[in-house]
Write a protein that holds these residues in place. Sequence first.
Motif, PDB file in Angstrom:
ATOM      1  N   VAL A 133       0.819  -1.118  -0.016  1.00  9.11           N
ATOM      2  CA  VAL A 133       0.348  -0.405   0.034  1.00  9.11           C
ATOM      3  C   VAL A 133       0.749   0.732   0.168  1.00  9.11           C
ATOM      4  O   VAL A 133       0.584   2.507  -0.733  1.00  9.11           O
ATOM      5  CB  VAL A 133      -0.669  -0.043   1.537  1.00  9.11           C
ATOM      6  CG1 VAL A 133      -1.971   1.386   1.489  1.00  9.11           C
ATOM      7  CG2 VAL A 133      -2.108  -1.035   0.928  1.00  9.11           C
ATOM      8  N   GLU A 155      -5.060   4.409   6.441  1.00  6.02           N
ATOM      9  CA  GLU A 155      -5.248   3.855   5.328  1.00  6.02           C
ATOM     10  C   GLU A 155      -5.161   1.702   5.736  1.00  6.02           C
ATOM     11  O   GLU A 155      -6.036   1.087   5.121  1.00  6.02           O
ATOM     12  CB  GLU A 155      -4.642   3.484   3.706  1.00  6.02           C
ATOM     13  CG  GLU A 155      -4.699   4.410   3.334  1.00  6.02           C
ATOM     14  CD  GLU A 155      -6.345   4.618   2.715  1.00  6.02           C
ATOM     15  OE1 GLU A 155      -6.685   3.495   2.264  1.00  6.02           O
ATOM     16  OE2 GLU A 155      -6.664   5.864   2.745  1.00  6.02           O
ATOM     17  N   ILE A 187      -6.053   4.113  -4.677  1.00 10.33           N
ATOM     18  CA  ILE A 187      -5.989   5.753  -3.855  1.00 10.33           C
ATOM     19  C   ILE A 187      -5.971   6.932  -4.175  1.00 10.33           C
ATOM     20  O   ILE A 187      -6.642   7.913  -3.260  1.00 10.33           O
ATOM     21  CB  ILE A 187      -6.236   5.002  -2.237  1.00 10.33           C
ATOM     22  CG1 ILE A 187      -4.774   4.255  -1.976  1.00 10.33           C
ATOM     23  CG2 ILE A 187      -6.923   3.838  -1.698  1.00 10.33           C
ATOM     24  CD1 ILE A 187      -4.706   4.454  -0.728  1.00 10.33           C
ATOM     25  N   ARG A 232      -1.083   9.295   6.080  1.00  6.87           N
ATOM     26  CA  ARG A 232      -1.958   8.783   5.502  1.00  6.87           C
ATOM     27  C   ARG A 232      -2.005   7.612   5.155  1.00  6.87           C
ATOM     28  O   ARG A 232      -2.738   6.886   4.858  1.00  6.87           O
ATOM     29  CB  ARG A 232      -1.877   8.988   4.537  1.00  6.87           C
ATOM     30  CG  ARG A 232      -2.967   9.677   3.843  1.00  6.87           C
ATOM     31  CD  ARG A 232      -3.315  11.177   2.716  1.00  6.87           C
ATOM     32  NE  ARG A 232      -4.925  10.666   2.011  1.00  6.87           N
ATOM     33  CZ  ARG A 232      -4.380   9.467   0.549  1.00  6.87           C
ATOM     34  NH1 ARG A 232      -3.725   9.117   0.466  1.00  6.87           N
ATOM     35  NH2 ARG A 232      -5.445   9.423   0.028  1.00  6.87           N
ATOM     36  N   TRP A 233      -0.810   7.462   5.318  1.00  4.63           N
ATOM     37  CA  TRP A 233      -0.379   5.667   5.029  1.00  4.63           C
ATOM     38  C   TRP A 233      -0.568   4.874   5.817  1.00  4.63           C
ATOM     39  O   TRP A 233      -1.492   4.027   5.500  1.00  4.63           O
ATOM     40  CB  TRP A 233       0.908   4.957   4.379  1.00  4.63           C
ATOM     41  CG  TRP A 233       1.294   4.059   4.257  1.00  4.63           C
ATOM     42  CD1 TRP A 233       0.867   3.046   3.841  1.00  4.63           C
ATOM     43  CD2 TRP A 233       2.342   3.203   5.808  1.00  4.63           C
ATOM     44  NE1 TRP A 233       1.732   1.718   4.515  1.00  4.63           N
ATOM     45  CE2 TRP A 233       2.234   2.300   5.340  1.00  4.63           C
ATOM     46  CE3 TRP A 233       3.163   3.897   6.623  1.00  4.63           C
ATOM     47  CZ2 TRP A 233       3.350   0.677   5.776  1.00  4.63           C
ATOM     48  CZ3 TRP A 233       4.389   2.872   7.273  1.00  4.63           C
ATOM     49  CH2 TRP A 233       3.832   1.721   7.092  1.00  4.63           C
ATOM     50  N   GLY A 236      -3.015   0.730  -3.143  1.00  6.50           N
ATOM     51  CA  GLY A 236      -2.425   2.669  -2.520  1.00  6.50           C
ATOM     52  C   GLY A 236      -2.209   2.692  -4.242  1.00  6.50           C
ATOM     53  O   GLY A 236      -2.319   4.603  -3.915  1.00  6.50           O
ATOM     54  N   GLU A 242     -12.207   2.900  10.116  1.00 11.95           N
ATOM     55  CA  GLU A 242     -12.289   4.126   9.801  1.00 11.95           C
ATOM     56  C   GLU A 242     -12.475   4.946  11.245  1.00 11.95           C
ATOM     57  O   GLU A 242     -11.840   6.094  11.790  1.00 11.95           O
ATOM     58  CB  GLU A 242     -13.211   4.688   8.778  1.00 11.95           C
ATOM     59  CG  GLU A 242     -12.475   5.050   7.788  1.00 11.95           C
ATOM     60  CD  GLU A 242     -13.673   5.345   6.899  1.00 11.95           C
ATOM     61  OE1 GLU A 242     -14.340   6.187   7.271  1.00 11.95           O
ATOM     62  OE2 GLU A 242     -13.762   4.676   5.498  1.00 11.95           O
TER      63      GLU A 242
END
Length: 182
Positions: A26, A45, A110, A41-42, A107, A49
């Motif tokens: 990713v 992911e 997105i 941010r990685w 990855g 959430e």
Amino acid sequence: MTEYQRFQQALDSIGALANPAEAHGVLIGMWIGGGPAEESRWLAELVEEDRPPQAPPTALSELYQRLVEQVTTADNLGLDLVLPDEETSLKTQVEGLIDFAQGVLYGYAIENGPARRALGDDAREVFDDLGDIAQLDPESVKTEDDAFDIHQIEEYLSSALLVMYLQLHPPIPETAGSQRLQ
């Protein structure tokens, strides 16, 4: 403890849904698709959430920094892929390779990387290969199968993904008046 196990523990500690191979995929896919991606941010992911953000474990920050160094160092010939080692079964190694390929494709998606048709022939071939790997059946791969050499595939992906990153995000050449940021 192997490096792979250390990364798995770190991922477990943040509630990640991915194993180390997929998580690394990713990260690489995000960089290829959109250029340098933020570590936070990685990591976001990789978790559900509703999980609150937290400080990344040292092992994951080290993995992130290792990728940064590998894509920004001129003398680097490839990426160090995070995959199950040779001590594991071939099936486990193939599953790791599948998870890695799926991670790269995810990855890239997105980050809304360039459409496949907009890529050069070499980059399209890498994507086709990643797609083929992502669809492998680990049960169908046998050790006596000369057509499947997992180490050769790892070496190919190591260099092909770095080249793809550099093609999509070429380094800015230094000029006589510019100074490199430290």
